[in-house]
Design a protein around this motif. Structure first.
Motif, PDB file in Angstrom:
ATOM      1  N   LEU A 189       0.838  -1.205   0.000  1.00 27.65           N
ATOM      2  CA  LEU A 189       0.000   0.000   0.000  1.00 27.65           C
ATOM      3  C   LEU A 189       0.876   1.260   0.000  1.00 27.65           C
ATOM      4  CD1 LEU A 189      -2.984   1.083   0.414  1.00 27.65           C
ATOM      5  CD2 LEU A 189      -2.301   1.396   2.785  1.00 27.65           C
ATOM      6  N   ALA A 190       1.976   1.196   0.802  1.00 22.91           N
ATOM      7  CA  ALA A 190       2.821   2.393   0.965  1.00 22.91           C
ATOM      8  C   ALA A 190       3.763   2.603  -0.217  1.00 22.91           C
ATOM      9  CB  ALA A 190       3.636   2.266   2.256  1.00 22.91           C
ATOM     10  N   GLY A 191       3.961   1.559  -1.024  1.00 22.78           N
ATOM     11  CA  GLY A 191       5.060   1.625  -1.988  1.00 22.78           C
ATOM     12  C   GLY A 191       4.680   2.015  -3.406  1.00 22.78           C
ATOM     13  N   SER A 229       3.632   9.483  -7.327  1.00 30.64           N
ATOM     14  CA  SER A 229       3.256  10.907  -7.284  1.00 30.64           C
ATOM     15  C   SER A 229       4.499  11.781  -7.234  1.00 30.64           C
ATOM     16  CB  SER A 229       2.436  11.228  -6.035  1.00 30.64           C
ATOM     17  OG  SER A 229       1.165  10.761  -6.157  1.00 30.64           O
ATOM     18  N   THR A 230       5.504  11.364  -6.457  1.00 28.23           N
ATOM     19  CA  THR A 230       6.701  12.195  -6.318  1.00 28.23           C
ATOM     20  C   THR A 230       7.439  12.286  -7.655  1.00 28.23           C
ATOM     21  OG1 THR A 230       6.816  11.453  -4.027  1.00 28.23           O
ATOM     22  CG2 THR A 230       8.758  12.556  -4.891  1.00 28.23           C
ATOM     23  N   LEU A 231       7.472  11.166  -8.375  1.00 24.91           N
ATOM     24  CA  LEU A 231       8.127  11.174  -9.687  1.00 24.91           C
ATOM     25  C   LEU A 231       7.354  12.076 -10.663  1.00 24.91           C
ATOM     26  CD1 LEU A 231      10.515   9.886 -11.108  1.00 24.91           C
ATOM     27  CD2 LEU A 231       9.119   7.866 -11.573  1.00 24.91           C
ATOM     28  N   PRO A 290       4.594  17.351  -0.374  1.00 25.38           N
ATOM     29  CA  PRO A 290       4.905  16.257   0.561  1.00 25.38           C
ATOM     30  C   PRO A 290       3.816  15.192   0.453  1.00 25.38           C
ATOM     31  CG  PRO A 290       4.087  18.176   1.752  1.00 25.38           C
ATOM     32  CD  PRO A 290       4.162  18.576   0.311  1.00 25.38           C
ATOM     33  N   VAL A 291       4.207  14.019  -0.021  1.00 23.43           N
ATOM     34  CA  VAL A 291       3.195  13.022  -0.403  1.00 23.43           C
ATOM     35  C   VAL A 291       2.373  12.589   0.820  1.00 23.43           C
ATOM     36  CG1 VAL A 291       4.726  11.000  -0.289  1.00 23.43           C
ATOM     37  CG2 VAL A 291       2.848  11.004  -1.857  1.00 23.43           C
ATOM     38  N   ILE A 292       3.003  12.617   1.991  1.00 26.89           N
ATOM     39  CA  ILE A 292       2.222  12.474   3.237  1.00 26.89           C
ATOM     40  C   ILE A 292       2.126  13.898   3.782  1.00 26.89           C
ATOM     41  CG2 ILE A 292       2.126  11.396   5.525  1.00 26.89           C
ATOM     42  CD1 ILE A 292       2.624   9.052   3.947  1.00 26.89           C
ATOM     43  N   PRO A 293       0.992  14.558   3.586  1.00 23.49           N
ATOM     44  CA  PRO A 293       0.958  16.001   3.882  1.00 23.49           C
ATOM     45  C   PRO A 293       0.909  16.332   5.362  1.00 23.49           C
ATOM     46  CG  PRO A 293      -1.160  15.250   3.019  1.00 23.49           C
ATOM     47  CD  PRO A 293      -0.242  14.068   2.970  1.00 23.49           C
ATOM     48  N   GLY A 294       0.597  15.354   6.212  1.00 21.46           N
ATOM     49  CA  GLY A 294       0.557  15.622   7.650  1.00 21.46           C
ATOM     50  C   GLY A 294       1.058  14.429   8.422  1.00 21.46           C
ATOM     51  N   ASN A 295       1.344  14.633   9.680  1.00 17.38           N
ATOM     52  CA  ASN A 295       1.913  13.568  10.496  1.00 17.38           C
ATOM     53  C   ASN A 295       1.414  13.761  11.922  1.00 17.38           C
ATOM     54  OD1 ASN A 295       3.450  11.403  11.038  1.00 17.38           O
ATOM     55  ND2 ASN A 295       5.412  12.315  10.501  1.00 17.38           N
ATOM     56  N   ALA A 296       1.522  12.756  12.759  1.00 13.80           N
ATOM     57  CA  ALA A 296       1.004  12.902  14.131  1.00 13.80           C
ATOM     58  C   ALA A 296       1.868  12.157  15.129  1.00 13.80           C
ATOM     59  CB  ALA A 296      -0.423  12.366  14.186  1.00 13.80           C
ATOM     60  N   ARG A 297       1.862  12.633  16.348  1.00 15.13           N
ATOM     61  CA  ARG A 297       2.539  11.965  17.449  1.00 15.13           C
ATOM     62  C   ARG A 297       1.732  12.192  18.726  1.00 15.13           C
ATOM     63  NH1 ARG A 297       5.222  10.075  14.071  1.00 15.13           N
ATOM     64  NH2 ARG A 297       7.479   9.819  13.934  1.00 15.13           N
ATOM     65  N   VAL A 298       1.775  11.231  19.645  1.00 15.73           N
ATOM     66  CA  VAL A 298       1.185  11.451  20.969  1.00 15.73           C
ATOM     67  C   VAL A 298       2.322  11.747  21.931  1.00 15.73           C
ATOM     68  CG1 VAL A 298      -0.114  10.401  22.854  1.00 15.73           C
ATOM     69  CG2 VAL A 298      -0.712   9.878  20.491  1.00 15.73           C
ATOM     70  N   LEU A 322      10.660  17.631   6.711  1.00 16.66           N
ATOM     71  CA  LEU A 322      10.571  16.244   7.175  1.00 16.66           C
ATOM     72  C   LEU A 322       9.591  15.424   6.341  1.00 16.66           C
ATOM     73  CD1 LEU A 322      10.380  16.971  11.017  1.00 16.66           C
ATOM     74  CD2 LEU A 322      12.362  16.137   9.751  1.00 16.66           C
ATOM     75  N   PRO A 323       9.797  15.336   5.050  1.00 17.50           N
ATOM     76  CA  PRO A 323       8.806  14.618   4.253  1.00 17.50           C
ATOM     77  C   PRO A 323       8.747  13.133   4.566  1.00 17.50           C
ATOM     78  CG  PRO A 323      10.708  15.158   2.899  1.00 17.50           C
ATOM     79  CD  PRO A 323      10.906  15.838   4.225  1.00 17.50           C
ATOM     80  N   PHE A 324       9.795  12.563   5.153  1.00 19.39           N
ATOM     81  CA  PHE A 324       9.781  11.137   5.514  1.00 19.39           C
ATOM     82  C   PHE A 324       9.587  10.952   7.019  1.00 19.39           C
ATOM     83  CE2 PHE A 324      12.151  11.184   1.514  1.00 19.39           C
ATOM     84  CZ  PHE A 324      11.552  10.144   0.820  1.00 19.39           C
ATOM     85  N   GLY A 325       9.250  12.031   7.748  1.00 20.90           N
ATOM     86  CA  GLY A 325       9.090  11.935   9.189  1.00 20.90           C
ATOM     87  C   GLY A 325      10.445  11.896   9.875  1.00 20.90           C
ATOM     88  N   LEU A 326      10.419  11.553  11.154  1.00 23.45           N
ATOM     89  CA  LEU A 326      11.656  11.591  11.935  1.00 23.45           C
ATOM     90  C   LEU A 326      11.599  10.546  13.040  1.00 23.45           C
ATOM     91  CD1 LEU A 326      14.169  13.513  12.011  1.00 23.45           C
ATOM     92  CD2 LEU A 326      13.074  14.653  13.931  1.00 23.45           C
ATOM     93  N   GLY A 327      12.752  10.011  13.388  1.00 22.55           N
ATOM     94  CA  GLY A 327      12.849   9.132  14.563  1.00 22.55           C
ATOM     95  C   GLY A 327      12.560   7.686  14.232  1.00 22.55           C
ATOM     96  N   PRO A 328      12.393   6.866  15.306  1.00 25.65           N
ATOM     97  CA  PRO A 328      12.261   5.412  15.105  1.00 25.65           C
ATOM     98  C   PRO A 328      11.061   5.024  14.253  1.00 25.65           C
ATOM     99  CG  PRO A 328      12.385   5.958  17.456  1.00 25.65           C
ATOM    100  CD  PRO A 328      12.377   7.253  16.714  1.00 25.65           C
ATOM    101  N   ARG A 329      10.005   5.849  14.215  1.00 26.87           N
ATOM    102  CA  ARG A 329       8.838   5.492  13.395  1.00 26.87           C
ATOM    103  C   ARG A 329       8.812   6.267  12.085  1.00 26.87           C
ATOM    104  NH1 ARG A 329       5.069   2.268  15.920  1.00 26.87           N
ATOM    105  NH2 ARG A 329       4.541   1.848  13.756  1.00 26.87           N
ATOM    106  N   SER A 330       9.981   6.745  11.659  1.00 30.38           N
ATOM    107  CA  SER A 330       9.989   7.448  10.374  1.00 30.38           C
ATOM    108  C   SER A 330       9.856   6.418   9.247  1.00 30.38           C
ATOM    109  CB  SER A 330      11.262   8.272  10.230  1.00 30.38           C
ATOM    110  OG  SER A 330      12.362   7.415  10.161  1.00 30.38           O
ATOM    111  N   CYS A 331       9.778   6.904   8.028  1.00 33.94           N
ATOM    112  CA  CYS A 331       9.441   6.045   6.885  1.00 33.94           C
ATOM    113  C   CYS A 331      10.457   4.917   6.680  1.00 33.94           C
ATOM    114  CB  CYS A 331       9.369   6.905   5.629  1.00 33.94           C
ATOM    115  SG  CYS A 331       9.041   5.919   4.162  1.00 33.94           S
ATOM    116  N   VAL A 332       9.999   3.648   6.738  1.00 31.41           N
ATOM    117  CA  VAL A 332      10.935   2.540   6.508  1.00 31.41           C
ATOM    118  C   VAL A 332      11.277   2.390   5.026  1.00 31.41           C
ATOM    119  CG1 VAL A 332      10.395   1.089   8.507  1.00 31.41           C
ATOM    120  CG2 VAL A 332       9.045   0.868   6.439  1.00 31.41           C
ATOM    121  N   GLY A 333      10.440   2.980   4.173  1.00 29.07           N
ATOM    122  CA  GLY A 333      10.675   2.838   2.734  1.00 29.07           C
ATOM    123  C   GLY A 333      11.540   3.949   2.158  1.00 29.07           C
TER     124      GLY A 333
END
Ligand code: HEM
Length: 360
Positions: free
Chosen positions: A161-163, A169-171, A239-247, A298-309
């Motif tokens: 789904l993520a790949g 879109s980015t290309l 930014p293909v993921i236009p928003g991000n969230a953290r608790v 930060l289009p790929f996010g940041l930290g341990p849960r950032s984008c694995v792809g």
């Protein structure tokens, strides 16, 4: 990700050949709706990486394209319906069941596709014995860690789904902006030509798809400042993921003048921050050169849960952009208007992008 450079190089070569065929079918060399072509590229590449499966998405045979386009439609449906089903309150979902039913149906189709390919690969490896070096995929890597097959099904479905749309879109946006900014395109072309000459002297043909040569090419492309800057600038604007969230989980934190209590859900909108003129002068302009100096986004996010792809996505983008721009000059479609982005969970072009491809 460089372990997959050989497969990615092969799929990039198929994409370039397909663009060539399509442009020849049009009197002015226009390839309509490049996003659809890049989705096919994305599905072909990710299926090889995940399952070592070749689908033939970029071939001209109608049957294969119809079946694989169905998978691409399911990816699109899951993404579009994620927003709708999240926004509708539960009682309403019971009254209007169609979005939820369509959402589950699309997930089921994706899961069945992934499961079929995982089962085929597991059986193939069991029958064949030890794998040759370089002949591996994500399914093999997970199986080797003794991860239960049900978890493998779930994980690879998520990666599928993520790949696809992310890279596609980015290309599409990269080429769209390069077509509208011929100066940036010419500068990138010069960088690629120079790098190709150096690379050829040390490693052979830059379009070669054998694993070791492709890995060396990918590593060299990953060091090209302007190529990297073009991808960063594209992801800043789109930014293909236009928003991000953290608790904020553990304790209250202070950010500037704000006190954020623990257990607060914070959402951040990359799209807004990356077009904020306080951080990016002329924020709507495509200026890859601004990235030749380090900056924050930060289009790929940041930290341990950032984008694995991330590494795989960059590998595909660098290799595809390099081969496309070495082969073609890209121009806007004559009379084609501005294409705006829209959110359907991911940020996507609001209208098809068609471009003119001229042979160099
Ligand atoms: C241009 C391409 C891509 C962009 C811009 C992108 C962006 C992102 C972002 C912003 C996140 C959230 C990170 C965070 O919360 O800090 C994310 C997560 C994720 N991405 Fe990507 N992505 C891209 C391509 C891919 C590809 C090709 C794959 C799979 C092969 C992938 C798989 C994932 C997965 C599995 C997560 C969840 C990670 C986790 O929760 O630990 N992404 N991506």
């Amino acid at each position: 990700a460089e372990a997959f450079a050989g497969p990615v190089a092969t799929v990039v070569a198929e994409l370039v050949a397909r663009l060539q065929r399509l442009r020849r079918q049009h009197p002015r060399g226009i390839v309509p709706d490049i996003g659809t072509e890049f989705n096919r590229f994305g599905l072909e590449a990710i299926s090889w990486v995940l399952f070592s499966s070749r689908l033939g998405c970029l071939r001209d045979t109608g049957d294969v394209t119809a079946a694989t386009d169905g998978v691409i439609r399911c990816v699109g449906a899951v993404l579009a319906l994620t927003l709708v089903t999240m926004a509708l309150p539960r009682p309403l979902l019971r009254l209007i069941p169609a979005p939820w039913d369509a959402f589950c149906h699309a997930w089921d189709q994706l899961f069945a596709f992934a499961k079929g390919h995982v089962d085929r690969r597991v059986a193939e490896v069991a029958a064949r014995g030890p794998l040759a070096e370089g002949d591996t995929c994500v399914t093999d890597l997970l199986a080797r860690e003794h991860i239960p097959v049900s978890s493998i099904y779930g994980n690879v479905t998520e990666l599928l789904l993520a790949g696809v749309d992310t890279v596609a879109s980015t290309l599409a946006w990269s080429l769209y902006e390069l077509a509208r900014n011929p100066g940036a395109q010419a500068a990138l072309h010069r960088e690629l030509v120079a790098a190709t000459a150096t690379n050829r002297a040390t490693n052979g043909d830059s379009a070669t798809t054998d694993g070791a040569t492709a890995a060396a090419t990918a590593a060299a492309l990953g060091r090209l400042p302007l190529l990297r800057a073009v991808v960063k600038e594209t992801l800043r604007l789109y930014p293909v993921i236009p928003g991000n969230a953290r608790v904020v989980s553990d304790c209250d934190i202070r950010v500037g003048d704000y006190l954020v209590p623990r257990q607060t859900l914070i959402t951040l909108c990359h799209y807004a921050t990356s077009r904020d003129s306080r951080f990016f002068p002329a924020p709507d302009a495509f200026r890859p050169e601004r990235w030749l100096h380090p900056f924050a986004s930060l289009p790929f996010g940041l930290g341990p849960r950032s984008c694995v792809g991330r590494r795989l996505a960059e590998l595909q983008l660098h290799m595809a952009l390099a081969q496309i721009l070495l082969r073609f000059e890209v121009r806007p479609e004559p009379g084609g208007g501005r294409v705006r982005p829209m959110t359907r969970t991911l940020l996507a072009p609001a209208a098809p992008i068609s471009l003119r491809f001229l042979e160099r």
